[in-house]
Design an enzyme around this catalytic site. Structure first.
Site, PDB file in Angstrom:
ATOM      1  N   HIS A   1      -3.702  -0.731  15.509  1.00  0.00           N
ATOM      2  CA  HIS A   1      -4.553  -1.702  14.802  1.00  0.00           C
ATOM      3  C   HIS A   1      -6.011  -1.680  15.255  1.00  0.00           C
ATOM      4  O   HIS A   1      -6.835  -2.418  14.712  1.00  0.00           O
ATOM      5  CB  HIS A   1      -3.958  -3.106  14.928  1.00  0.00           C
ATOM      6  CG  HIS A   1      -2.607  -3.197  14.285  1.00  0.00           C
ATOM      7  ND1 HIS A   1      -1.425  -3.018  14.973  1.00  0.00           N
ATOM      8  CD2 HIS A   1      -2.256  -3.394  12.992  1.00  0.00           C
ATOM      9  CE1 HIS A   1      -0.419  -3.117  14.141  1.00  0.00           C
ATOM     10  NE2 HIS A   1      -0.881  -3.335  12.939  1.00  0.00           N
TER      11      HIS A   1
ATOM     12  N   CYS B   1       0.750  -6.011  15.514  1.00  0.00           N
ATOM     13  CA  CYS B   1       2.156  -5.587  15.660  1.00  0.00           C
ATOM     14  C   CYS B   1       3.070  -6.797  15.765  1.00  0.00           C
ATOM     15  O   CYS B   1       4.273  -6.649  15.725  1.00  0.00           O
ATOM     16  CB  CYS B   1       2.376  -4.765  16.924  1.00  0.00           C
ATOM     17  SG  CYS B   1       1.351  -3.326  17.131  1.00  0.00           S
TER      18      CYS B   1
ATOM     19  N   HIS C   1       3.887   1.783   2.238  1.00  0.00           N
ATOM     20  CA  HIS C   1       5.125   1.015   2.080  1.00  0.00           C
ATOM     21  C   HIS C   1       6.169   1.730   1.233  1.00  0.00           C
ATOM     22  O   HIS C   1       7.329   1.327   1.235  1.00  0.00           O
ATOM     23  CB  HIS C   1       4.826  -0.351   1.431  1.00  0.00           C
ATOM     24  CG  HIS C   1       4.090  -1.279   2.336  1.00  0.00           C
ATOM     25  ND1 HIS C   1       2.920  -1.895   1.980  1.00  0.00           N
ATOM     26  CD2 HIS C   1       4.352  -1.688   3.598  1.00  0.00           C
ATOM     27  CE1 HIS C   1       2.490  -2.643   2.979  1.00  0.00           C
ATOM     28  NE2 HIS C   1       3.331  -2.529   3.971  1.00  0.00           N
TER      29      HIS C   1
ATOM     30  N   LYS D   1      -8.778  -0.030   5.926  1.00  0.00           N
ATOM     31  CA  LYS D   1      -9.818  -0.617   5.062  1.00  0.00           C
ATOM     32  C   LYS D   1     -11.195  -0.295   5.633  1.00  0.00           C
ATOM     33  O   LYS D   1     -12.151  -0.105   4.897  1.00  0.00           O
ATOM     34  CB  LYS D   1      -9.601  -2.128   4.979  1.00  0.00           C
ATOM     35  CG  LYS D   1      -8.391  -2.464   4.139  1.00  0.00           C
ATOM     36  CD  LYS D   1      -8.379  -3.931   3.733  1.00  0.00           C
ATOM     37  CE  LYS D   1      -7.079  -4.249   3.009  1.00  0.00           C
ATOM     38  NZ  LYS D   1      -6.202  -5.159   3.724  1.00  0.00           N
TER      39      LYS D   1
ATOM     40  N   CYS E   1      -0.206  -8.115  20.789  1.00  0.00           N
ATOM     41  CA  CYS E   1      -0.990  -7.594  19.654  1.00  0.00           C
ATOM     42  C   CYS E   1      -0.527  -8.332  18.409  1.00  0.00           C
ATOM     43  O   CYS E   1       0.636  -8.234  18.026  1.00  0.00           O
ATOM     44  CB  CYS E   1      -0.794  -6.094  19.460  1.00  0.00           C
ATOM     45  SG  CYS E   1      -1.558  -5.547  17.897  1.00  0.00           S
TER      46      CYS E   1
ATOM     47  N   HIS F   1       0.847  -1.190   0.000  1.00  0.00           N
ATOM     48  CA  HIS F   1       0.000   0.000   0.000  1.00  0.00           C
ATOM     49  C   HIS F   1       0.884   1.242   0.000  1.00  0.00           C
ATOM     50  O   HIS F   1       2.104   1.141   0.062  1.00  0.00           O
ATOM     51  CB  HIS F   1      -1.011  -0.013   1.158  1.00  0.00           C
ATOM     52  CG  HIS F   1      -0.398  -0.030   2.523  1.00  0.00           C
ATOM     53  ND1 HIS F   1       0.294   1.037   3.046  1.00  0.00           N
ATOM     54  CD2 HIS F   1      -0.363  -0.997   3.477  1.00  0.00           C
ATOM     55  CE1 HIS F   1       0.706   0.745   4.254  1.00  0.00           C
ATOM     56  NE2 HIS F   1       0.337  -0.504   4.536  1.00  0.00           N
TER      57      HIS F   1
ATOM     58  N   CYS G   1      -5.009  -1.801  20.894  1.00  0.00           N
ATOM     59  CA  CYS G   1      -3.817  -1.343  20.174  1.00  0.00           C
ATOM     60  C   CYS G   1      -4.163  -0.091  19.363  1.00  0.00           C
ATOM     61  O   CYS G   1      -5.052  -0.143  18.509  1.00  0.00           O
ATOM     62  CB  CYS G   1      -3.295  -2.440  19.242  1.00  0.00           C
ATOM     63  SG  CYS G   1      -2.009  -1.812  18.151  1.00  0.00           S
TER      64      CYS G   1
ATOM     65  N   LYS H   1      -5.175   8.038   9.304  1.00  0.00           N
ATOM     66  CA  LYS H   1      -4.455   6.808   9.048  1.00  0.00           C
ATOM     67  C   LYS H   1      -5.272   6.013   8.021  1.00  0.00           C
ATOM     68  O   LYS H   1      -6.491   5.981   8.088  1.00  0.00           O
ATOM     69  CB  LYS H   1      -4.360   6.022  10.360  1.00  0.00           C
ATOM     70  CG  LYS H   1      -3.404   4.895  10.277  1.00  0.00           C
ATOM     71  CD  LYS H   1      -3.179   4.272  11.640  1.00  0.00           C
ATOM     72  CE  LYS H   1      -2.168   3.223  11.441  1.00  0.00           C
ATOM     73  NZ  LYS H   1      -2.193   1.970  11.383  1.00  0.00           N
TER      74      LYS H   1
HETATM   75  N1  MSP Z   1       7.373  -6.884   9.062  1.00  0.00           N
HETATM   76  C1  MSP Z   1       7.586  -5.730   9.864  1.00  0.00           C
HETATM   77  C2  MSP Z   1       8.974  -5.139   9.642  1.00  0.00           C
HETATM   78  C3  MSP Z   1      10.107  -6.093   9.908  1.00  0.00           C
HETATM   79  S1  MSP Z   1      11.665  -5.329   9.641  1.00  0.00           S
HETATM   80  C4  MSP Z   1      12.750  -6.439  10.232  1.00  0.00           C
HETATM   81  C5  MSP Z   1       6.553  -4.669   9.541  1.00  0.00           C
HETATM   82  N2  MSP Z   1       5.906  -4.785   8.380  1.00  0.00           N
HETATM   83  S2  MSP Z   1       4.794  -3.751   7.841  1.00  0.00           S
HETATM   84  O1  MSP Z   1       4.342  -4.286   6.585  1.00  0.00           O
HETATM   85  O2  MSP Z   1       3.811  -3.522   8.852  1.00  0.00           O
HETATM   86  O3  MSP Z   1       5.546  -2.388   7.627  1.00  0.00           O
HETATM   87  C6  MSP Z   1       6.640  -2.297   6.722  1.00  0.00           C
HETATM   88  C7  MSP Z   1       7.168  -0.869   6.684  1.00  0.00           C
HETATM   89  O4  MSP Z   1       6.171  -0.004   6.162  1.00  0.00           O
HETATM   90  C8  MSP Z   1       7.551  -0.330   8.070  1.00  0.00           C
HETATM   91  O5  MSP Z   1       8.702   0.488   7.978  1.00  0.00           O
HETATM   92  C9  MSP Z   1       6.333   0.508   8.417  1.00  0.00           C
HETATM   93  O6  MSP Z   1       6.611   1.545   9.323  1.00  0.00           O
HETATM   94  C10 MSP Z   1       6.001   1.074   7.053  1.00  0.00           C
HETATM   95  N3  MSP Z   1       4.636   1.575   6.992  1.00  0.00           N
HETATM   96  C11 MSP Z   1       3.479   0.862   7.067  1.00  0.00           C
HETATM   97  N4  MSP Z   1       2.436   1.750   6.943  1.00  0.00           N
HETATM   98  C12 MSP Z   1       2.900   3.006   6.779  1.00  0.00           C
HETATM   99  C13 MSP Z   1       2.334   4.245   6.461  1.00  0.00           C
HETATM  100  N5  MSP Z   1       1.020   4.456   6.357  1.00  0.00           N
HETATM  101  N6  MSP Z   1       3.178   5.269   6.187  1.00  0.00           N
HETATM  102  C14 MSP Z   1       4.542   5.112   6.175  1.00  0.00           C
HETATM  103  N7  MSP Z   1       5.097   3.960   6.470  1.00  0.00           N
HETATM  104  C15 MSP Z   1       4.315   2.928   6.991  1.00  0.00           C
HETATM  105  O7  MSP Z   1       6.385  -3.758  10.322  1.00  0.00           O
END
Ligand code: MSP
Length: 477
Positions: free
Chosen positions: A146, A127, A21, A300, A124, A18, A143, A297
């Site tokens: 979430h 997380c 990421h 869905k 959680c 999304h 949380c 934030k």
């Molecule tokens: N799997 C763990 C990370 C493990 S690293 C050893 C995780 N995954 S995640 O899919 O939830 O998040 C991946 C990355 O995307 C993280 O750096 C997280 O902070 C970032 N983001 C997820 N949603 C975000 C936003 N809405 N905005 C910016 N970054 C965010 O955490």
């Protein structure tokens, strides 16, 4: 040649990429390209986090096997990262048997700091994190990230004794051996460290089966964060002896990019693991903010999730990279709205930059001014200062200032009047100067908008400058 290792957080393989990421990838990619421009050899890791209950449960609700499910999602992430033209060198999958075997060896090496204990407390699954009583009380049992009630757990787990490393971690944060950026996140990390309990690093097989088996205890599986964090070094071959010299050349990472929500894992758990292994800590942790949609934030449930592919398709990759690097602050939360996106595209890309390229190319073509070939490398000190501090939006502000200066300079020097007067020497002088300035802009744009930078070079360093058939950023595309 200086070796620079850059790492990004690996997303859970439990769905589609999304818009949130993109920050890890784009920030890391800009920095990687910048370091290469300066002559470094860069190794750049990305990947997918594929174990744990969160992923497992999603897979169960699909028609695929867990292996097919994680492979399909991992591939989606890889395709997405490729579409963003991210210049990574290594892609990790935590289900890779080599990674898993190396994790088990890491566990063995940490054994002096591991003990077995009962865990009675909160968790959680969103997380994949254990929650202290204090956090439970502060968040009233739900949380905040979430919006789900915490689960009550009562199970036997292995623990990593954080107490063994607290003093060393604090000292290394304080003396910037591991610099946490921005400064307010560093403060946050120091505060979290004070309260940090020992960390559970396994779950009973009955509670979690999809993970790396704990060596020597078939009843337990490694906690997903231990497995995931290890990716940053297992991809370099650690701890296999045949990769040792290679590993020493790349580690410690120059910088790791992570979102603000996972700072705790990178500022406490990760350093504890590294210290337990006798390894150095990453030099910098850059913790970025969140991308919000219309100030909220993305979720869905609210229905405000923005599909990155839709954004990509609307004006192409360069516009996409531009928006997230100029209008999304590196450190603070920033908003994505379609209105802002269109405004940035029309005003800054199409008008400021696109028109400048057309305008200057037209002046050069009309007056048979041939291209300038002196390749200008990044030398602007103010720009480098911003880049070195990861203040990418400011580096782009400065670049845009230069673009505006060239536009003004054209208005002031009025090359068309010099042409009318037949003052060819002066005219070519003026054009030379303007083209040189634009080529400098191209070199500053290079890490951010690589195709645009190449286009500008190609147009203005050609022996015959020609007006591009279509503008760089056409309007109403
Ligand atoms: N799997 C763990 C990370 C493990 S690293 C050893 C995780 N995954 S995640 O899919 O939830 O998040 C991946 C990355 O995307 C993280 O750096 C997280 O902070 C970032 N983001 C997820 N949603 C975000 C936003 N809405 N905005 C910016 N970054 C965010 O955490």
């Amino acid at each position: 040649m200086k070796k620079t290792y850059i790492c990004t957080a690996i997303p859970y393989a439990n769905g589609y990429p999304h818009i949130g990421h993109v920050l890890d990838y784009l920030l890391a990619d800009v920095y990687a390209r910048y370091r290469r421009e300066l002559g470094d050899e860069v190794r750049f890791q990305v990947g997918t986090d594929e174990h744990g209950n969160k992923v497992f449960r999603k897979a169960q609700s699909s028609e695929l096997t867990i292996e097919e499910y994680t492979t399909a999602n991992s591939n989606r992430f890889r395709e997405f990262i490729d579409r963003l033209d991210v210049t990574y060198t290594d892609f990790v999958r935590t289900t890779d048997p080599e990674h898993m075997r190396r994790c088990q060896e890491i566990w063995r090496r940490l054994s002096d700091h591991i003990y077995l204990n009962e865990y009675h407390g909160w968790y959680c699954e969103g997380c994949e994190g254990f929650v202290t009583e204090k956090e439970y009380a502060e968040n009233h049992g739900i949380c905040p990230d979430h919006q789900r009630p915490y689960q009550k757990l009562s199970e036997q787990n292995y623990y990593l004794r954080i107490a063994d490393f607290k003093d060393a971690i604090r000292e290394k944060i304080l003396n910037n051996e591991m610099e946490i950026l921005p400064a307010f996140r560093r403060q946050e990390a120091l505060k979290m460290l004070e309260d940090a309990p020992d960390i559970s690093i396994s779950r009973p097989v009955g509670e979690l089966s999809w993970g790396v088996p704990v060596p020597g205890d078939e009843s337990q599986v490694m906690y997903v964060w231990l497995d995931a964090l290890s990716n940053y070094i297992t991809i370099l071959g650690y701890p296999d002896s045949e990769y040792e010299s290679d590993f020493r050349e790349w580690w410690p990472a120059d910088v790791q990019f992570v979102g603000k929500d996972i700072l705790r894992f990178h500022a406490i758990t990760w350093p504890a693991i590294l210290l337990g292994l006798g390894l150095k800590l990453p030099r910098r942790i850059v913790s970025h903010g969140f991308v919000l949609a219309n100030g909220q934030k993305m979720s869905k449930t609210i229905g405000n999730v923005i599909d990155p592919l839709e954004v990509l398709e609307s004006h192409g990759l360069e516009a996409f990279r531009y928006f997230f690097l100029r209008h999304v602050d590196t450190f603070a939360d920033s908003d994505f709205t379609w209105a802002k996106y269109e405004e940035a595209y029309n005003n800054e890309l199409a008008n400021d930059l696109g028109n400048l390229v057309q305008r200057l190319a037209t002046l050069c073509q009309k007056n048979q001014f041939s291209g300038v070939t002196s390749a200008d490398r990044i030398i602007d000190q103010a720009y480098c200062d911003f880049m070195n501090k990861f203040e990418f939006t400011k580096a782009l502000d400065l670049t845009w200032q230069k673009i505006q200066n060239i536009n003004q300079s054209i208005d002031q020097t009025k090359p068309w009047e010099l042409a009318k007067r037949g003052d060819v020497a002066k005219l070519h002088d003026v054009l030379h100067n303007l083209v040189e300035q634009l080529l400098t802009v191209a070199s500053l744009l290079q890490p951010f908008l690589p195709d645009t930078a190449t286009n500008i070079y190609n147009i203005f360093s050609a022996s015959e400058i020609k007006v591009p058939a279509s503008p760089l950023f056409p309007k109403n595309k």
